[in-house]
Design a protein around this motif. Structure first.
Motif, mmCIF file in Angstrom:
data_model
loop_
_atom_site.group_PDB
_atom_site.id
_atom_site.type_symbol
_atom_site.label_atom_id
_atom_site.label_comp_id
_atom_site.label_asym_id
_atom_site.label_seq_id
_atom_site.Cartn_x
_atom_site.Cartn_y
_atom_site.Cartn_z
ATOM 1 N N GLY A 124 -37.661 6.524 27.123
ATOM 2 C CA GLY A 124 -36.859 5.366 26.761
ATOM 3 C C GLY A 124 -36.339 5.454 25.344
ATOM 4 N N HIS A 125 -35.876 4.323 24.844
ATOM 5 C CA HIS A 125 -35.263 4.262 23.513
ATOM 6 C C HIS A 125 -36.344 4.303 22.430
ATOM 7 C CE1 HIS A 125 -32.814 3.001 20.144
ATOM 8 N NE2 HIS A 125 -31.744 3.134 20.917
ATOM 9 N N PRO A 126 -36.211 5.176 21.437
ATOM 10 C CA PRO A 126 -37.249 5.302 20.409
ATOM 11 C C PRO A 126 -37.294 4.153 19.407
ATOM 12 C CG PRO A 126 -35.448 6.770 19.916
ATOM 13 C CD PRO A 126 -35.147 6.152 21.252
ATOM 14 N N GLN A 127 -36.378 3.199 19.517
ATOM 15 C CA GLN A 127 -36.432 1.987 18.695
ATOM 16 C C GLN A 127 -36.263 0.762 19.593
ATOM 17 O OE1 GLN A 127 -33.357 2.712 15.665
ATOM 18 N NE2 GLN A 127 -35.001 3.057 14.207
ATOM 19 N N ALA A 128 -36.943 0.769 20.724
ATOM 20 C CA ALA A 128 -36.801 -0.268 21.740
ATOM 21 C C ALA A 128 -37.357 -1.606 21.277
ATOM 22 C CB ALA A 128 -37.515 0.166 23.017
ATOM 23 N N ASP A 129 -36.760 -2.675 21.781
ATOM 24 C CA ASP A 129 -37.304 -4.014 21.563
ATOM 25 C C ASP A 129 -38.560 -4.224 22.392
ATOM 26 O OD1 ASP A 129 -35.270 -4.776 19.827
ATOM 27 O OD2 ASP A 129 -34.048 -5.676 21.405
ATOM 28 N N VAL A 130 -38.598 -3.606 23.587
ATOM 29 C CA VAL A 130 -39.679 -3.808 24.553
ATOM 30 C C VAL A 130 -40.402 -2.492 24.782
ATOM 31 C CG1 VAL A 130 -40.233 -4.524 26.915
ATOM 32 C CG2 VAL A 130 -38.307 -5.600 25.699
ATOM 33 N N LEU A 131 -41.718 -2.489 24.606
ATOM 34 C CA LEU A 131 -42.538 -1.323 24.935
ATOM 35 C C LEU A 131 -43.395 -1.687 26.136
ATOM 36 C CD1 LEU A 131 -44.204 1.231 22.675
ATOM 37 C CD2 LEU A 131 -45.592 0.172 24.461
ATOM 38 N N LEU A 132 -43.263 -0.931 27.220
ATOM 39 C CA LEU A 132 -44.035 -1.138 28.437
ATOM 40 C C LEU A 132 -45.222 -0.191 28.427
ATOM 41 C CD1 LEU A 132 -40.984 -1.117 30.865
ATOM 42 C CD2 LEU A 132 -42.127 -3.129 29.930
ATOM 43 N N LEU A 133 -46.399 -0.731 28.716
ATOM 44 C CA LEU A 133 -47.629 0.059 28.618
ATOM 45 C C LEU A 133 -48.443 -0.042 29.891
ATOM 46 C CD1 LEU A 133 -49.617 1.752 26.912
ATOM 47 C CD2 LEU A 133 -50.582 -0.420 26.095
ATOM 48 N N LYS A 134 -48.639 1.103 30.550
ATOM 49 C CA LYS A 134 -49.541 1.211 31.698
ATOM 50 C C LYS A 134 -50.723 2.071 31.279
ATOM 51 C CE LYS A 134 -47.543 3.238 35.015
ATOM 52 N NZ LYS A 134 -47.482 3.780 36.346
ATOM 53 N N HIS A 135 -51.798 1.991 32.053
ATOM 54 C CA HIS A 135 -52.956 2.802 31.701
ATOM 55 C C HIS A 135 -52.821 4.240 32.172
ATOM 56 C CE1 HIS A 135 -57.033 4.466 31.759
ATOM 57 N NE2 HIS A 135 -57.143 3.786 30.642
ATOM 58 N N HIS A 136 -52.553 4.444 33.457
ATOM 59 C CA HIS A 136 -52.551 5.808 33.983
ATOM 60 C C HIS A 136 -51.316 6.067 34.835
ATOM 61 C CE1 HIS A 136 -54.697 3.216 36.834
ATOM 62 N NE2 HIS A 136 -54.073 3.915 37.748
ATOM 63 N N ALA A 137 -51.107 7.338 35.138
ATOM 64 C CA ALA A 137 -49.906 7.778 35.850
ATOM 65 C C ALA A 137 -50.073 7.676 37.359
ATOM 66 C CB ALA A 137 -49.597 9.233 35.481
ATOM 67 N N THR A 138 -48.945 7.438 38.029
ATOM 68 C CA THR A 138 -48.895 7.605 39.478
ATOM 69 C C THR A 138 -48.746 9.099 39.754
ATOM 70 O OG1 THR A 138 -46.491 7.440 39.528
ATOM 71 C CG2 THR A 138 -47.736 5.373 39.776
ATOM 72 N N ARG A 139 -48.813 9.459 41.017
ATOM 73 C CA ARG A 139 -48.646 10.872 41.376
ATOM 74 C C ARG A 139 -47.272 11.382 40.929
ATOM 75 N NH1 ARG A 139 -49.790 12.806 47.295
ATOM 76 N NH2 ARG A 139 -51.336 14.215 46.457
ATOM 77 N N ALA A 140 -46.210 10.587 41.149
ATOM 78 C CA ALA A 140 -44.854 11.010 40.762
ATOM 79 C C ALA A 140 -44.750 11.202 39.251
ATOM 80 C CB ALA A 140 -43.816 9.996 41.241
ATOM 81 N N GLU A 141 -45.345 10.299 38.485
ATOM 82 C CA GLU A 141 -45.312 10.427 37.018
ATOM 83 C C GLU A 141 -46.071 11.669 36.570
ATOM 84 O OE1 GLU A 141 -45.246 5.874 35.384
ATOM 85 O OE2 GLU A 141 -46.968 6.484 36.606
ATOM 86 N N ALA A 142 -47.218 11.918 37.184
ATOM 87 C CA ALA A 142 -48.023 13.089 36.813
ATOM 88 C C ALA A 142 -47.312 14.392 37.166
ATOM 89 C CB ALA A 142 -49.380 13.024 37.505
ATOM 90 N N GLU A 143 -46.607 14.400 38.296
ATOM 91 C CA GLU A 143 -45.900 15.610 38.693
ATOM 92 C C GLU A 143 -44.679 15.871 37.816
ATOM 93 O OE1 GLU A 143 -45.097 14.997 42.844
ATOM 94 O OE2 GLU A 143 -47.156 15.522 43.432
ATOM 95 N N GLU A 144 -43.981 14.808 37.446
ATOM 96 C CA GLU A 144 -42.755 14.961 36.655
ATOM 97 C C GLU A 144 -43.047 15.045 35.158
ATOM 98 O OE1 GLU A 144 -38.767 15.646 36.302
ATOM 99 O OE2 GLU A 144 -39.935 15.521 38.142
ATOM 100 N N GLY A 145 -44.162 14.424 34.714
ATOM 101 C CA GLY A 145 -44.514 14.447 33.300
ATOM 102 C C GLY A 145 -43.813 13.385 32.476
ATOM 103 N N VAL A 146 -43.316 12.338 33.147
ATOM 104 C CA VAL A 146 -42.586 11.277 32.456
ATOM 105 C C VAL A 146 -43.109 9.921 32.915
ATOM 106 C CG1 VAL A 146 -40.313 10.238 32.057
ATOM 107 C CG2 VAL A 146 -40.516 12.715 32.312
ATOM 108 N N ALA A 147 -43.439 9.057 31.956
ATOM 109 C CA ALA A 147 -43.906 7.706 32.273
ATOM 110 C C ALA A 147 -42.814 6.914 32.981
ATOM 111 C CB ALA A 147 -44.322 6.988 30.988
#
Length: 198
Positions: free
Chosen positions: A43-66
Protein backbone atom coordinates in the motif's frame (compact mmCIF):
# COMPACT_ATOMS: atom_id res chain seq x y z
CA UNK A 1 14.31 30.19 -4.48
CA UNK A 2 11.99 29.05 -1.64
CA UNK A 3 10.93 25.41 -1.35
CA UNK A 4 7.21 24.77 -1.92
CA UNK A 5 4.94 22.57 0.18
CA UNK A 6 4.63 20.18 -2.77
CA UNK A 7 8.41 19.79 -2.95
CA UNK A 8 8.59 19.11 0.79
CA UNK A 9 5.80 16.54 0.54
CA UNK A 10 7.57 14.88 -2.41
CA UNK A 11 10.81 14.58 -0.40
CA UNK A 12 8.97 12.99 2.55
CA UNK A 13 7.26 10.56 0.18
CA UNK A 14 10.55 9.61 -1.48
CA UNK A 15 12.09 8.95 1.92
CA UNK A 16 9.10 6.84 3.03
CA UNK A 17 9.28 4.77 -0.16
CA UNK A 18 13.03 4.15 0.36
CA UNK A 19 12.53 3.19 4.01
CA UNK A 20 9.59 0.83 3.34
CA UNK A 21 11.47 -0.83 0.47
CA UNK A 22 14.57 -1.32 2.64
CA UNK A 23 12.45 -2.72 5.48
CA UNK A 24 10.69 -5.13 3.11
CA UNK A 25 14.06 -6.35 1.80
CA UNK A 26 15.16 -6.95 5.40
CA UNK A 27 11.96 -8.94 6.06
CA UNK A 28 12.54 -11.08 2.98
CA UNK A 29 16.19 -11.66 3.90
CA UNK A 30 15.35 -12.63 7.49
CA UNK A 31 13.49 -15.84 6.62
CA UNK A 32 15.18 -18.24 9.07
CA UNK A 33 14.88 -21.48 7.13
CA UNK A 34 15.76 -20.01 3.75
CA UNK A 35 12.55 -21.52 2.38
CA UNK A 36 9.14 -20.11 1.80
CA UNK A 37 8.23 -16.51 1.29
CA UNK A 38 8.13 -13.71 3.81
CA UNK A 39 4.94 -11.61 3.75
CA UNK A 40 5.56 -7.90 3.35
CA UNK A 41 3.24 -4.94 3.78
CA UNK A 42 1.52 -3.35 0.82
CA UNK A 43 0.00 0.00 0.00
CA UNK A 44 0.86 3.67 0.27
CA UNK A 45 3.94 4.36 2.45
CA UNK A 46 2.31 7.50 3.88
CA UNK A 47 -1.23 6.13 4.23
CA UNK A 48 -3.89 7.65 6.45
CA UNK A 49 -5.14 4.14 7.31
CA UNK A 50 -2.94 1.22 8.38
CA UNK A 51 -4.68 -2.18 8.37
CA UNK A 52 -3.20 -4.78 10.70
CA UNK A 53 -3.86 -8.52 10.72
CA UNK A 54 -2.01 -11.07 12.78
CA UNK A 55 -1.19 -13.82 10.30
CA UNK A 56 -1.33 -14.61 6.59
CA UNK A 57 -3.89 -16.58 4.65
CA UNK A 58 -2.60 -19.26 2.29
CA UNK A 59 -2.82 -16.83 -0.68
CA UNK A 60 -0.88 -14.14 1.20
CA UNK A 61 1.79 -16.64 2.26
CA UNK A 62 2.17 -17.96 -1.28
CA UNK A 63 2.34 -14.52 -2.89
CA UNK A 64 4.34 -12.84 -0.10
CA UNK A 65 2.08 -9.79 0.07
CA UNK A 66 -0.30 -8.78 2.88
CA UNK A 67 -3.98 -8.56 1.95
CA UNK A 68 -3.54 -10.52 -1.29
CA UNK A 69 -6.30 -12.72 -2.72
CA UNK A 70 -9.81 -13.05 -1.28
CA UNK A 71 -8.89 -11.01 1.78
CA UNK A 72 -7.73 -8.09 -0.35
CA UNK A 73 -10.73 -8.31 -2.68
CA UNK A 74 -13.16 -8.26 0.25
CA UNK A 75 -11.30 -5.34 1.75
CA UNK A 76 -11.37 -3.33 -1.49
CA UNK A 77 -15.14 -3.82 -1.70
CA UNK A 78 -15.53 -2.74 1.92
CA UNK A 79 -13.39 0.36 1.41
CA UNK A 80 -15.41 1.28 -1.69
CA UNK A 81 -18.65 0.99 0.29
CA UNK A 82 -17.20 3.40 2.84
CA UNK A 83 -16.00 5.87 0.21
CA UNK A 84 -12.33 5.42 1.15
CA UNK A 85 -9.74 5.57 -1.60
CA UNK A 86 -7.67 2.35 -1.38
CA UNK A 87 -4.55 4.30 -2.37
CA UNK A 88 -4.69 5.97 1.07
CA UNK A 89 -4.33 2.60 2.83
CA UNK A 90 -1.36 0.44 3.89
CA UNK A 91 -1.83 -3.16 5.03
CA UNK A 92 0.54 -5.37 6.99
CA UNK A 93 0.78 -8.43 9.22
CA UNK A 94 2.22 -9.07 12.65
CA UNK A 95 3.57 -12.48 11.56
CA UNK A 96 5.88 -11.75 8.64
CA UNK A 97 7.22 -15.30 8.35
CA UNK A 98 4.35 -17.84 8.12
CA UNK A 99 5.24 -21.19 9.62
CA UNK A 100 8.61 -20.02 10.94
CA UNK A 101 7.64 -20.46 14.59
CA UNK A 102 7.36 -18.18 17.61
CA UNK A 103 11.08 -17.36 17.78
CA UNK A 104 10.54 -14.54 15.28
CA UNK A 105 7.64 -12.90 17.14
CA UNK A 106 9.90 -10.21 18.65
CA UNK A 107 11.45 -9.49 15.25
CA UNK A 108 7.99 -9.21 13.68
CA UNK A 109 6.98 -6.73 16.38
CA UNK A 110 10.12 -4.68 15.75
CA UNK A 111 9.36 -4.55 12.03
CA UNK A 112 5.76 -3.54 12.74
CA UNK A 113 6.95 -0.71 14.98
CA UNK A 114 9.19 0.49 12.13
CA UNK A 115 6.29 0.34 9.69
CA UNK A 116 4.19 2.47 12.02
CA UNK A 117 7.04 4.99 12.33
CA UNK A 118 7.50 5.21 8.56
CA UNK A 119 3.84 5.31 7.51
CA UNK A 120 2.66 7.48 10.41
CA UNK A 121 -1.02 6.63 9.84
CA UNK A 122 -3.88 8.64 11.26
CA UNK A 123 -5.64 5.42 12.27
CA UNK A 124 -4.69 1.76 12.74
CA UNK A 125 -7.43 -0.79 12.08
CA UNK A 126 -6.57 -3.75 14.30
CA UNK A 127 -8.18 -6.93 13.02
CA UNK A 128 -8.66 -9.38 15.87
CA UNK A 129 -7.41 -9.98 19.41
CA UNK A 130 -4.08 -11.53 18.35
CA UNK A 131 -3.14 -8.43 16.34
CA UNK A 132 -4.33 -6.24 19.22
CA UNK A 133 -2.06 -8.08 21.66
CA UNK A 134 0.94 -7.47 19.39
CA UNK A 135 0.07 -3.78 18.88
CA UNK A 136 -0.29 -3.22 22.62
CA UNK A 137 3.07 -4.92 23.21
CA UNK A 138 4.98 -2.52 20.95
CA UNK A 139 7.25 0.12 22.38
CA UNK A 140 5.63 3.05 20.57
CA UNK A 141 6.37 6.47 22.09
CA UNK A 142 3.38 8.00 23.93
CA UNK A 143 1.15 5.03 23.07
CA UNK A 144 -1.82 4.12 25.23
CA UNK A 145 -3.18 0.57 25.43
CA UNK A 146 -5.95 -0.03 22.91
CA UNK A 147 -8.90 -1.86 24.43
CA UNK A 148 -10.72 -4.73 22.76
CA UNK A 149 -13.80 -2.67 21.92
CA UNK A 150 -14.80 -3.51 18.34
CA UNK A 151 -16.19 -0.54 16.43
CA UNK A 152 -14.95 2.11 18.86
CA UNK A 153 -12.36 4.62 17.64
CA UNK A 154 -9.77 5.03 20.40
CA UNK A 155 -6.62 7.03 21.00
CA UNK A 156 -3.43 5.09 20.31
CA UNK A 157 -0.88 7.93 20.24
CA UNK A 158 -1.33 11.71 20.13
CA UNK A 159 -1.27 11.53 16.31
CA UNK A 160 -2.85 8.11 15.67
CA UNK A 161 -6.17 6.57 16.58
CA UNK A 162 -7.10 2.88 16.56
CA UNK A 163 -10.18 0.91 15.58
CA UNK A 164 -10.52 -2.72 16.61
CA UNK A 165 -12.50 -5.17 14.47
CA UNK A 166 -13.00 -8.92 14.56
CA UNK A 167 -10.61 -10.87 12.31
CA UNK A 168 -11.30 -10.22 8.62
CA UNK A 169 -10.35 -13.72 7.44
CA UNK A 170 -13.04 -15.29 9.65
CA UNK A 171 -15.62 -13.01 8.03
CA UNK A 172 -15.01 -14.36 4.53
CA UNK A 173 -16.89 -17.64 5.03
CA UNK A 174 -19.19 -17.25 8.01
CA UNK A 175 -22.24 -14.95 8.08
CA UNK A 176 -22.19 -14.09 11.78
CA UNK A 177 -18.48 -13.26 11.61
CA UNK A 178 -19.10 -11.18 8.48
CA UNK A 179 -21.81 -9.16 10.22
CA UNK A 180 -19.62 -8.61 13.28
CA UNK A 181 -16.68 -7.49 11.14
CA UNK A 182 -18.76 -5.14 9.03
CA UNK A 183 -20.49 -3.59 12.06
CA UNK A 184 -17.10 -2.66 13.52
CA UNK A 185 -15.35 -1.82 10.22
CA UNK A 186 -17.99 0.65 9.01
CA UNK A 187 -16.90 2.96 11.84
CA UNK A 188 -13.81 3.56 9.70
CA UNK A 189 -16.14 5.26 7.21
CA UNK A 190 -17.60 7.51 9.89
CA UNK A 191 -14.07 8.35 11.06
CA UNK A 192 -13.02 9.09 7.47
CA UNK A 193 -16.04 11.36 6.92
CA UNK A 194 -14.97 13.44 9.94
CA UNK A 195 -11.48 14.13 8.55
CA UNK A 196 -10.92 17.79 7.72
CA UNK A 197 -10.52 18.52 4.01
CA UNK A 198 -6.93 18.79 2.75
Amino acid sequence: MPVTDDEIHEKYLERAIREINALNHDVQDARPDGEGVAVVGSGHPQADVLLLKHHATRAEAEEGVAFYGRTGSALLKSLARLGIDPTTVYGTLCDKWPGAGPELAAEGARVLAEELAIVQPRIVVVMGPDALEVLNGLDVPLAEPVRDLPGVVQRFTPATQALVTPPLDDALDELTAKQAFWTAFRELGAWHDRLPPY
